[in-house]
Structure formats: structure tokens, C-alpha cells
Scaffold this motif. Structure first.
Motif, PDB file in Angstrom:
ATOM      1  N   ARG A 171       0.812  -1.219   0.000  1.00 13.73           N
ATOM      2  CA  ARG A 171       0.000   0.000   0.000  1.00 13.73           C
ATOM      3  C   ARG A 171       0.843   1.266   0.000  1.00 13.73           C
ATOM      4  N   TYR A 172       1.954   1.274   0.749  1.00 13.71           N
ATOM      5  CA  TYR A 172       2.734   2.504   0.907  1.00 13.71           C
ATOM      6  C   TYR A 172       4.097   2.449   0.230  1.00 13.71           C
ATOM      7  N   LEU A 173       4.342   1.449  -0.604  1.00 16.90           N
ATOM      8  CA  LEU A 173       5.639   1.311  -1.261  1.00 16.90           C
ATOM      9  C   LEU A 173       5.541   1.764  -2.717  1.00 16.90           C
ATOM     10  N   PHE A 174       6.470   2.638  -3.120  1.00 19.98           N
ATOM     11  CA  PHE A 174       6.476   3.196  -4.467  1.00 19.98           C
ATOM     12  C   PHE A 174       7.892   3.066  -5.041  1.00 19.98           C
ATOM     13  N   ILE A 175       7.975   2.622  -6.281  1.00 20.58           N
ATOM     14  CA  ILE A 175       9.269   2.423  -6.943  1.00 20.58           C
ATOM     15  C   ILE A 175       9.231   3.109  -8.306  1.00 20.58           C
ATOM     16  N   GLY A 176      10.304   3.789  -8.661  1.00 17.76           N
ATOM     17  CA  GLY A 176      10.295   4.491  -9.939  1.00 17.76           C
ATOM     18  C   GLY A 176      11.645   5.072 -10.300  1.00 17.76           C
ATOM     19  N   ALA A 177      11.593   6.140 -11.089  1.00 20.37           N
ATOM     20  CA  ALA A 177      12.820   6.750 -11.600  1.00 20.37           C
ATOM     21  C   ALA A 177      12.545   8.198 -11.976  1.00 20.37           C
ATOM     22  N   GLY A 178      13.607   8.908 -12.243  1.00 21.66           N
ATOM     23  CA  GLY A 178      13.490  10.300 -12.656  1.00 21.66           C
ATOM     24  C   GLY A 178      14.820  10.803 -13.167  1.00 21.66           C
ATOM     25  N   PHE A 179      14.947  12.113 -13.227  1.00 19.29           N
ATOM     26  CA  PHE A 179      16.225  12.694 -13.627  1.00 19.29           C
ATOM     27  C   PHE A 179      16.476  13.948 -12.794  1.00 19.29           C
ATOM     28  N   ARG A 180      17.715  14.367 -12.782  1.00 27.19           N
ATOM     29  CA  ARG A 180      18.113  15.544 -12.007  1.00 27.19           C
ATOM     30  C   ARG A 180      19.060  16.396 -12.834  1.00 27.19           C
ATOM     31  N   TYR A 181      18.750  17.695 -12.915  1.00 28.30           N
ATOM     32  CA  TYR A 181      19.565  18.667 -13.649  1.00 28.30           C
ATOM     33  C   TYR A 181      19.946  19.777 -12.685  1.00 28.30           C
ATOM     34  N   ASN A 182      21.233  19.995 -12.499  1.00 31.59           N
ATOM     35  CA  ASN A 182      21.721  20.989 -11.549  1.00 31.59           C
ATOM     36  C   ASN A 182      22.797  21.837 -12.229  1.00 31.59           C
ATOM     37  N   HIS A 183      22.459  23.098 -12.502  1.00 28.43           N
ATOM     38  CA  HIS A 183      23.340  23.981 -13.274  1.00 28.43           C
ATOM     39  C   HIS A 183      23.816  25.128 -12.381  1.00 28.43           C
ATOM     40  N   ILE A 184      25.138  25.267 -12.218  1.00 24.19           N
ATOM     41  CA  ILE A 184      25.755  26.336 -11.445  1.00 24.19           C
ATOM     42  C   ILE A 184      26.492  27.257 -12.416  1.00 24.19           C
ATOM     43  N   TYR A 185      26.196  28.559 -12.342  1.00 26.67           N
ATOM     44  CA  TYR A 185      26.808  29.487 -13.299  1.00 26.67           C
ATOM     45  C   TYR A 185      26.925  30.882 -12.672  1.00 26.67           C
ATOM     46  N   LYS A 186      27.581  31.773 -13.384  1.00 33.68           N
ATOM     47  CA  LYS A 186      27.847  33.133 -12.912  1.00 33.68           C
ATOM     48  C   LYS A 186      28.479  33.120 -11.515  1.00 33.68           C
ATOM     49  N   THR A 187      29.502  32.330 -11.355  1.00 36.08           N
ATOM     50  CA  THR A 187      30.187  32.257 -10.067  1.00 36.08           C
ATOM     51  C   THR A 187      31.079  33.484  -9.866  1.00 36.08           C
ATOM     52  N   GLU A 188      31.143  33.948  -8.632  1.00 34.28           N
ATOM     53  CA  GLU A 188      32.009  35.064  -8.256  1.00 34.28           C
ATOM     54  C   GLU A 188      32.735  34.716  -6.965  1.00 34.28           C
ATOM     55  N   PHE A 189      34.039  34.956  -6.930  1.00 32.04           N
ATOM     56  CA  PHE A 189      34.846  34.634  -5.762  1.00 32.04           C
ATOM     57  C   PHE A 189      36.138  35.446  -5.815  1.00 32.04           C
ATOM     58  N   ASP A 190      36.804  35.490  -4.693  1.00 35.48           N
ATOM     59  CA  ASP A 190      38.080  36.199  -4.615  1.00 35.48           C
ATOM     60  C   ASP A 190      39.139  35.393  -5.363  1.00 35.48           C
ATOM     61  N   PRO A 191      39.714  35.946  -6.442  1.00 34.33           N
ATOM     62  CA  PRO A 191      40.715  35.178  -7.209  1.00 34.33           C
ATOM     63  C   PRO A 191      41.963  34.850  -6.406  1.00 34.33           C
ATOM     64  N   GLU A 192      42.158  35.556  -5.278  1.00 32.40           N
ATOM     65  CA  GLU A 192      43.297  35.264  -4.407  1.00 32.40           C
ATOM     66  C   GLU A 192      42.876  34.480  -3.172  1.00 32.40           C
ATOM     67  N   GLY A 193      41.594  34.110  -3.122  1.00 31.10           N
ATOM     68  CA  GLY A 193      41.073  33.459  -1.931  1.00 31.10           C
ATOM     69  C   GLY A 193      41.284  31.957  -1.911  1.00 31.10           C
ATOM     70  N   LEU A 194      40.767  31.343  -0.858  1.00 29.12           N
ATOM     71  CA  LEU A 194      40.989  29.924  -0.606  1.00 29.12           C
ATOM     72  C   LEU A 194      40.380  29.042  -1.688  1.00 29.12           C
ATOM     73  N   ILE A 195      39.156  29.339  -2.090  1.00 31.75           N
ATOM     74  CA  ILE A 195      38.493  28.462  -3.052  1.00 31.75           C
ATOM     75  C   ILE A 195      39.193  28.484  -4.399  1.00 31.75           C
ATOM     76  N   ALA A 196      39.723  29.640  -4.779  1.00 34.71           N
ATOM     77  CA  ALA A 196      40.469  29.728  -6.037  1.00 34.71           C
ATOM     78  C   ALA A 196      41.808  29.003  -5.921  1.00 34.71           C
ATOM     79  N   GLN A 197      42.453  29.097  -4.778  1.00 33.93           N
ATOM     80  CA  GLN A 197      43.733  28.418  -4.583  1.00 33.93           C
ATOM     81  C   GLN A 197      43.561  26.900  -4.582  1.00 33.93           C
ATOM     82  N   GLU A 198      42.495  26.436  -3.941  1.00 31.87           N
ATOM     83  CA  GLU A 198      42.247  24.997  -3.912  1.00 31.87           C
ATOM     84  C   GLU A 198      41.746  24.481  -5.254  1.00 31.87           C
ATOM     85  N   ALA A 199      41.098  25.375  -6.021  1.00 35.70           N
ATOM     86  CA  ALA A 199      40.619  25.033  -7.371  1.00 35.70           C
ATOM     87  C   ALA A 199      39.861  23.700  -7.373  1.00 35.70           C
TER      88      ALA A 199
END
Length: 390
Positions: A171-199
Motif C-alpha cells: 500500500r505505501y511502497l512506491f518504486i520508480g525513476a526520474g532525472f536531475r539537472y543541476n546547473h551552477i553558473y555566474k560564479t564570483e569569488f576572490d581570485p586570491e582566496g581559498l576556493i580559487a587556490q584549492e581550485a
């Protein structure tokens, strides 16, 4: 303390006083009248002719929220509650919410996390839709990054994830499928900062496109605020470059919840949740596990700790007062992030705990206004919103 912080602290206190004094002034019938002002009934004429039809509700209202990640957020929310014609008591109410907000941290987001039941619950259609411009604080990768490493990382995100599940075997069990789309864009960060250094892979933008298999067991009595029952959602996604993705990886997630009615008189509830997220291979930064949120590990800012895997759990006691709209909650939890889950050690778990207040704004749908104070290890935060944390 800066002048801005001092003013903000005063505003927060005044808002909390206003928040809890307002319901005292609009008790009982006045609350219902206020709710009715923002509620539309698309099929009311049909219900008048056939009382077996569920009366659909389209609820719109101004929305004010708060979390450490966003500061105060202001906008408009809508919630469409409905059943398809031909559905009876055996079919739970479908929920299609939509929130549009702008925050004092200069964030913008449009979000919907929907769950739709077809007639007799033969199918469940669930998923997420998100569009946001979201400045985030970054401290590095790992479970022990220092506060001193803090820097800001900004990006736009569009996420779409529909999942179609068929009722099978139970009664309460459901099985299936789908898809996932995740788009990251227009990123901004300190070019001298940690995230840029770690790349880190995908720190300057990425697109994840994948197919998912899914299983759902859902015996909750109420989708918005369960009184009893079990909920288990499991998804496993395989992501690649065939459909335009930038990375190839696997992502596995599960969400287990159980609700126990411990007081028939007042409908006091104990809720338990265990959450896991595990990923492998060529993973972009946007698919890492972000520790802390308004839903689990309250008290930690979302993304305070980041790594490939996450395990977290929480227990919440929900106290309801008889013949009133008020309620109180207490919660406690723990969790951590890992590069590999086999690194799990009890001694490294991060604790959280807190208390909260509830005010019921819709008795028929059991829908609450939520205010929580959460505390973690050397950190804290408060959260304001509609509906329960889980």
C-alpha cells in the motif's frame, strides 16, 4: 559589536516580540478569518454540487523567514493543496508549494518541493524546482575547517528534479525513476582566496545531468505535519556527460523518518530522522554535502562544513497544548561530513540541540508557523518559517 550588528539585534528582538504577540491578538476565529482572506478555492462550485469531491485550496500569503544563511527573507508564498477527482479518503492530499523570496543577504530564490498523489495513490510524483542567486560562505573542505578561513562565494543555480514512482507490492511502497539537472553558473569569488587556490573541481561552475532510480515508503498520516507513520526515500543517480553534464559521478541519498504519537489526549509526537548523502568519482563542488540547515543540524550555518559524504540524525519532541493553537518542541541531533564514510568515528560527531515554538495557522491541514532556536558546537542560529523541519 558594530553599529549594524547592534541595530540588527534590536530589530530581531522586536520582531520576535511582534511575532509572538500577534497570534495572541488574533486568536480563534480571527486566525481562521485571516487564513480565509488569503485562500482561494478553485473547485468550490463543483464541491457544492458533489460533496464527495475534495475542496482544493490555493493559499497565498506574504512570507517572512529567517535562517543564519539568509538573514531575514521577505516574499510571497503559495501552497496548492488538492486531490484529483475520483480520489477518496484513501488518497492523501497532494502538496505543491512555491516560495519566492529576497533576503537581507542579497539572495534571491524561487523554490518548490512538491509531492503529488494520483487517484488511490497509484502513482506519486515528487521532486524539486529551484532557481536562486545564493551568496554562500566558504571555509574549505573537511570537517574541521577553521572560522578564520571564511570567504564569500557567489553563484546562480537552476535545479530541476522530477521523480515518478509507481505503487508496487504494498500500500505505501512506491518504486520508480526520474532525472536531475543541476546547473551552477555566474560564479564570483576572490581570485586570491581559498576556493580559487584549492581550485576544487567545478568551483567556477558546473552542470550535473543524471538519471535516478528511486524507492519511497510513505505511511505518514499527514504530509505537512505527520502524527504517525514511516517515511523512507532512497535515490541513486548516475551522472555523465552524454546529456551535457560537465562531470561523471554517482550520488546516493536516503532520508528515513519515523513519527510516534505518544499522547492521544494532546497529540504529542516524537519524530526521528536519519539522513545520508554519499558521492563518488569526478564530483563537482556543487554536489558536495553541505552540513547544517533549517531542517537538520539546526544551529550550524548551511555549508559551514563541506565534504563528499554526510550522515546526520535528529530526534524532536512536539508538545501540543489541548484546545489551543500553540505548541512547543525540543530537539537534539548529531552528524558530520566525511571524505569517505568509512572514516566515521563517534568521537568526531558534532552535536546540536534546541527548542522551538509552534502556532497552528491551519487546523484542517495541521499546518504550523515554526520558530526554532538551534545550538551547535560554538555556534547558534534561529529559524522562522512555515511547516515542520521534517
Amino acid at each position: 559589536m558594530s553599529r549594524y550588528t547592534s541595530i540588527k539585534s534590536i530589530v530581531v528582538r522586536l520582531f520576535i516580540v511582534f511575532l509572538f504577540s500577534l497570534p495572541m491578538q488574533i486568536k480563534g476565529q480571527n486566525v481562521d478569518n485571516l487564513k480565509e482572506f488569503f485562500t482561494f478555492y478553485p473547485n468550490r462550485k463543483a464541491v457544492e454540487q458533489d460533496s464527495t469531491i475534495y475542496e482544493q485550496k490555493f493559499i497565498t500569503a506574504p512570507v517572512v523567514s529567517y535562517s543564519p544563511e539568509t538573514d531575514f527573507g521577505f516574499g510571497i508564498g503559495a501552497k496548492y493543496l488538492f486531490k484529483f477527482n475520483g480520489s477518496g479518503e484513501e488518497t492523501r492530499v497532494s502538496n505543491m508549494p512555491m516560495t519566492l523570496q529576497y533576503t537581507l543577504n542579497q539572495q534571491f530564490f524561487l523554490y518548490s518541493g512538491f509531492e503529488v498523489f494520483t487517484n488511490q495513490e497509484e502513482w506519486v510524483i515528487e521532486g524539486n524546482l529551484l532557481f536562486q542567486n545564493y551568496p554562500r560562505l566558504y571555509y574549505g573542505i573537511g570537517s574541521d575547517t577553521p572560522d578564520s578561513a571564511e570567504e564569500q562565494y557567489d553563484y546562480y543555480q537552476f535545479l530541476l528534479e522530477p521523480i515518478f514512482l509507481k505503487q508496487l507490492f504494498h500500500r505505501y511502497l512506491f518504486i520508480g525513476a526520474g532525472f536531475r539537472y543541476n546547473h551552477i553558473y555566474k560564479t564570483e569569488f576572490d581570485p586570491e582566496g581559498l576556493i580559487a587556490q584549492e581550485a576544487i573541481n567545478g568551483f567556477d561552475g558546473s552542470t550535473s545531468v543524471g538519471a535516478e532510480v528511486a524507492m519511497l515508503y510513505d505511511s505518514r498520516s499527514n504530509i505537512l505535519n505527520a502524527q504517525n507513520g514511516w517515511y523512507l526515500e532512497f535515490t541513486h543517480g548516475i551522472y555523465g556527460k552524454v546529456l551535457g553534464g560537465t562531470n561523471s559521478f554517482n550520488l546516493t541519498r536516503f532520508d528515513l523518518r519515523h513519527y510516534i504519537d505518544v499522547s492521544k489526549k494532546n497529540n504529542d509526537i516524537i519524530g526521528v530522522q536519519v539522513l545520508g548523502r554519499f558521492s563518488r568519482a569526478d564530483l563537482p563542488f556543487s554536489e558536495y554535502a553541505f552540513f547544517g540547515s533549517s531542517e537538520i543540524m539546526r544551529g550550524y550555518q548551511e555549508g559551514r562544513f563541506v565534504d563528499r559524504d554526510l550522515l546526520a540524525t535528529q530526534v524532536e519532541y512536539r508538545k501540543n497544548f489541548e484546545d489551543t493553537r500553540w505548541g512547543l518542541v525540543g530537539f537534539i541531533g548529531t552528524g558530520d561530513v566525511y571524505h569517505n564514510v568509512n572514516q566515521f568515528q563517534f568521537k568526531n560527531l558534532k552535536p546540536n540541540y534546541g527548542v522551538g515554538a509552534r502556532f497552528m495557522i491551519d487546523k484542517q491541514e495541521n499546518l504550523n508557523l515554526r520558530f526554532d532556536l538551534g545550538f551547535g558546537k560554538g555556534t547558534n542560529g534561529f529559524y522562522l518559517g512555515i511547516s515542520e523541519a521534517f
